[in-house]
Motif scaffolding. Sequence first.
Motif, PDB file in Angstrom:
ATOM      1  N   LEU A 151      -8.590  -1.263   2.219  1.00  0.00           N
ATOM      2  CA  LEU A 151      -8.657  -1.613   3.638  1.00  0.00           C
ATOM      3  C   LEU A 151      -7.326  -2.180   4.126  1.00  0.00           C
ATOM      4  O   LEU A 151      -6.836  -1.799   5.193  1.00  0.00           O
ATOM      5  CB  LEU A 151      -9.790  -2.611   3.886  1.00  0.00           C
ATOM      6  CG  LEU A 151      -9.964  -3.102   5.328  1.00  0.00           C
ATOM      7  CD1 LEU A 151     -10.117  -1.933   6.297  1.00  0.00           C
ATOM      8  CD2 LEU A 151     -11.158  -4.035   5.418  1.00  0.00           C
ATOM      9  N   SER A 152      -6.727  -3.067   3.350  1.00  0.00           N
ATOM     10  CA  SER A 152      -5.446  -3.656   3.727  1.00  0.00           C
ATOM     11  C   SER A 152      -4.372  -2.577   3.898  1.00  0.00           C
ATOM     12  O   SER A 152      -3.610  -2.577   4.871  1.00  0.00           O
ATOM     13  CB  SER A 152      -4.974  -4.654   2.669  1.00  0.00           C
ATOM     14  OG  SER A 152      -5.911  -5.680   2.465  1.00  0.00           O
ATOM     15  N   THR A 153      -4.321  -1.659   2.956  1.00  0.00           N
ATOM     16  CA  THR A 153      -3.318  -0.591   3.001  1.00  0.00           C
ATOM     17  C   THR A 153      -3.542   0.319   4.198  1.00  0.00           C
ATOM     18  O   THR A 153      -2.581   0.746   4.859  1.00  0.00           O
ATOM     19  CB  THR A 153      -3.350   0.218   1.693  1.00  0.00           C
ATOM     20  OG1 THR A 153      -3.098  -0.661   0.591  1.00  0.00           O
ATOM     21  CG2 THR A 153      -2.299   1.318   1.702  1.00  0.00           C
ATOM     22  N   ARG A 154      -4.798   0.628   4.499  1.00  0.00           N
ATOM     23  CA  ARG A 154      -5.091   1.492   5.645  1.00  0.00           C
ATOM     24  C   ARG A 154      -4.672   0.834   6.958  1.00  0.00           C
ATOM     25  O   ARG A 154      -4.158   1.501   7.862  1.00  0.00           O
ATOM     26  CB  ARG A 154      -6.581   1.846   5.685  1.00  0.00           C
ATOM     27  CG  ARG A 154      -6.973   2.878   4.637  1.00  0.00           C
ATOM     28  CD  ARG A 154      -8.349   3.456   4.871  1.00  0.00           C
ATOM     29  NE  ARG A 154      -9.420   2.511   4.604  1.00  0.00           N
ATOM     30  CZ  ARG A 154     -10.294   2.087   5.506  1.00  0.00           C
ATOM     31  NH1 ARG A 154     -10.215   2.512   6.776  1.00  0.00           N
ATOM     32  NH2 ARG A 154     -11.236   1.225   5.165  1.00  0.00           N
ATOM     33  N   ILE A 155      -4.878  -0.470   7.073  1.00  0.00           N
ATOM     34  CA  ILE A 155      -4.472  -1.175   8.292  1.00  0.00           C
ATOM     35  C   ILE A 155      -2.957  -1.147   8.440  1.00  0.00           C
ATOM     36  O   ILE A 155      -2.426  -0.833   9.512  1.00  0.00           O
ATOM     37  CB  ILE A 155      -4.988  -2.628   8.283  1.00  0.00           C
ATOM     38  CG1 ILE A 155      -6.521  -2.657   8.348  1.00  0.00           C
ATOM     39  CG2 ILE A 155      -4.394  -3.411   9.461  1.00  0.00           C
ATOM     40  CD1 ILE A 155      -7.127  -4.034   8.127  1.00  0.00           C
TER      41      ILE A 155
END
Length: 247
Positions: free
Chosen positions: A101-105
């Motif tokens: 999730l962090s990487t996608r954001i």
Amino acid sequence: MKAAYFDIFSGISGNMVLGALLDAGLKLDILKKELSKLNISDYELQTEKVVKNGISGTYLKVKLSDDDHCHEDHEHQHGRHLSEIEDLIAESDLEESVKDLSTRIFRRLAESEARIHNTDPDQVHFHEVGAVDAIVDIVGTAIGIHKLGIKKVFASRIHIGTGFGNCAHGKIPIPAPATLDLLQDTPVYSTGIESELVTPTGAAIITTLAEEFGSLPLMQIRKIGYGAGSRNLEIPNLLRISTGKLV
């Protein structure tokens, strides 16, 4: 299934999201423990209860120990390229869902900045949003979603501000170009408040998280949290999150 609804009546920023999650039940010590898995240091999380137009909420600030600059003072902080941020996240011991999730954001944020600056996402240098505080905001949000067991996220229409603001590139219109780019295909409105209600980090977070934008879904609300912004406005400068079970 546990869900969360973000009521964005006064905009959204990274620290408002984290403040709302803490106010809704995320434990500060758990957040700190998980963030310690990242190879970053020289910062301190500070929280306080504040009142905005008679409503209590949690204000979170990332205080840097090296230069005494606070959360909003992005332009004086050291930037990072997207690849550095992705490596920082990938090499940590965080849960895989938090890493993803962090990487996608961050990837979404980089793609937007690249469009604005006419460059490649991997070449984007995050002058402002790549600093320690934004890494904490974004990864902290992913941690909060995971730890609170939230499986689906919904959000209201987004209230955006107007006017002009200052950044590392000089004076720019509000919403900032990256913010507006991130909010494409998302329902937004303005009431003419001359302030940056939505930051690029906030826009990247909510447009990555939310499956739908509109009215509150049919759900049994169990917890409500308010994350506070730093400014005092004519409306409550708060982000409200309601969590509970979809019915």
